[in-house]
Write a protein that holds these residues in place. Structure first.
Motif, short mmCIF file in Angstrom:
data_model
loop_
_atom_site.label_atom_id
_atom_site.label_comp_id
_atom_site.label_asym_id
_atom_site.label_seq_id
_atom_site.Cartn_x
_atom_site.Cartn_y
_atom_site.Cartn_z
N VAL A 1 0.84 -1.21 0.00
CA VAL A 1 0.00 0.00 0.00
C VAL A 1 0.87 1.26 0.00
N GLU A 2 2.05 1.21 0.61
CA GLU A 2 2.93 2.38 0.64
C GLU A 2 3.50 2.68 -0.73
N TRP A 3 4.03 1.65 -1.40
CA TRP A 3 4.62 1.94 -2.71
C TRP A 3 3.55 2.29 -3.73
N GLN A 4 2.34 1.72 -3.58
CA GLN A 4 1.26 2.08 -4.49
C GLN A 4 0.84 3.53 -4.29
N ALA A 5 0.74 3.96 -3.04
CA ALA A 5 0.40 5.36 -2.76
C ALA A 5 1.50 6.28 -3.27
N LEU A 6 2.74 5.89 -3.06
CA LEU A 6 3.88 6.69 -3.54
C LEU A 6 3.86 6.82 -5.05
N TYR A 7 3.64 5.72 -5.74
CA TYR A 7 3.61 5.73 -7.20
C TYR A 7 2.47 6.62 -7.70
N CYS A 8 1.28 6.42 -7.15
CA CYS A 8 0.12 7.19 -7.61
C CYS A 8 0.31 8.68 -7.36
N HIS A 9 0.86 9.03 -6.22
CA HIS A 9 1.10 10.44 -5.91
C HIS A 9 2.15 11.03 -6.86
N THR A 10 3.23 10.31 -7.06
CA THR A 10 4.33 10.80 -7.89
C THR A 10 3.93 10.95 -9.35
N HIS A 11 3.13 10.02 -9.84
CA HIS A 11 2.76 10.02 -11.25
C HIS A 11 1.37 10.61 -11.53
N HIS A 12 0.73 11.14 -10.49
CA HIS A 12 -0.58 11.79 -10.64
C HIS A 12 -1.59 10.88 -11.35
N THR A 13 -1.71 9.68 -10.83
CA THR A 13 -2.63 8.71 -11.39
C THR A 13 -3.37 7.99 -10.27
N ARG A 14 -4.45 7.35 -10.59
CA ARG A 14 -5.21 6.59 -9.59
C ARG A 14 -4.88 5.11 -9.64
N HIS A 15 -4.13 4.68 -10.64
CA HIS A 15 -3.89 3.27 -10.85
C HIS A 15 -2.41 2.93 -10.74
N PRO A 16 -2.03 2.16 -9.73
CA PRO A 16 -0.63 1.75 -9.60
C PRO A 16 -0.29 0.72 -10.67
N PRO A 17 1.00 0.57 -10.98
CA PRO A 17 1.39 -0.42 -12.00
C PRO A 17 1.26 -1.84 -11.46
N LYS A 18 1.19 -2.79 -12.35
CA LYS A 18 1.14 -4.18 -11.94
C LYS A 18 2.51 -4.65 -11.47
N LYS A 19 3.56 -4.10 -12.05
CA LYS A 19 4.93 -4.48 -11.70
C LYS A 19 5.44 -3.58 -10.58
N THR A 20 6.04 -4.17 -9.58
CA THR A 20 6.58 -3.43 -8.44
C THR A 20 7.80 -2.61 -8.88
N PRO A 21 7.86 -1.32 -8.52
CA PRO A 21 9.04 -0.52 -8.87
C PRO A 21 10.30 -1.02 -8.17
N ARG A 22 11.42 -0.65 -8.70
CA ARG A 22 12.72 -0.98 -8.11
C ARG A 22 12.95 -0.12 -6.87
N LEU A 23 13.73 -0.63 -5.94
CA LEU A 23 14.03 0.07 -4.69
C LEU A 23 14.70 1.41 -4.95
N GLN A 24 15.65 1.45 -5.86
CA GLN A 24 16.36 2.69 -6.16
C GLN A 24 15.39 3.78 -6.61
N GLN A 25 14.43 3.43 -7.44
CA GLN A 25 13.46 4.41 -7.92
C GLN A 25 12.56 4.89 -6.79
N ALA A 26 12.12 3.98 -5.93
CA ALA A 26 11.25 4.35 -4.81
C ALA A 26 11.97 5.27 -3.84
N VAL A 27 13.24 5.01 -3.56
CA VAL A 27 14.01 5.87 -2.67
C VAL A 27 14.15 7.26 -3.27
#
Length: 81
Positions: free
Chosen positions: A11-37
């Protein structure tokens, strides 16, 4: 090349992704740690310019504080879906 799930709950990485990319739908593939940091650092004020040093602990900490609030709101808005 690790998955960000070694650090963040789904739920944390999905919220982070959606906030960062201004979208309501997280990707199916989990982002890499380096990108999330990097996204967390940017929440904390890191500008990610070419000549900038890597983000430090203060910027990362600020980013995590903001991520915590984003995650709470993400969960709240996703409750009714």
């Amino acid at each position: 090349d690790l998955s960000c799930e070694v650090l963040l709950q789904p739920v944390e990485w999905q919220a982070l992704y959606c906030h960062t990319h201004h979208t309501r739908h997280p990707p199916k593939k989990t982002p890499r740690l380096q990108q999330a940091v990097l996204w967390i650092a940017m929440l904390g004020g890191y500008l990610n310019r070419k000549h900038d040093r890597p983000p430090g602990p203060t910027v990362i900490w600020r980013g995590f504080l903001i991520l915590h609030e984003i995650t709470k709101m993400y969960q709240l808005f996703r409750q009714n879906e």
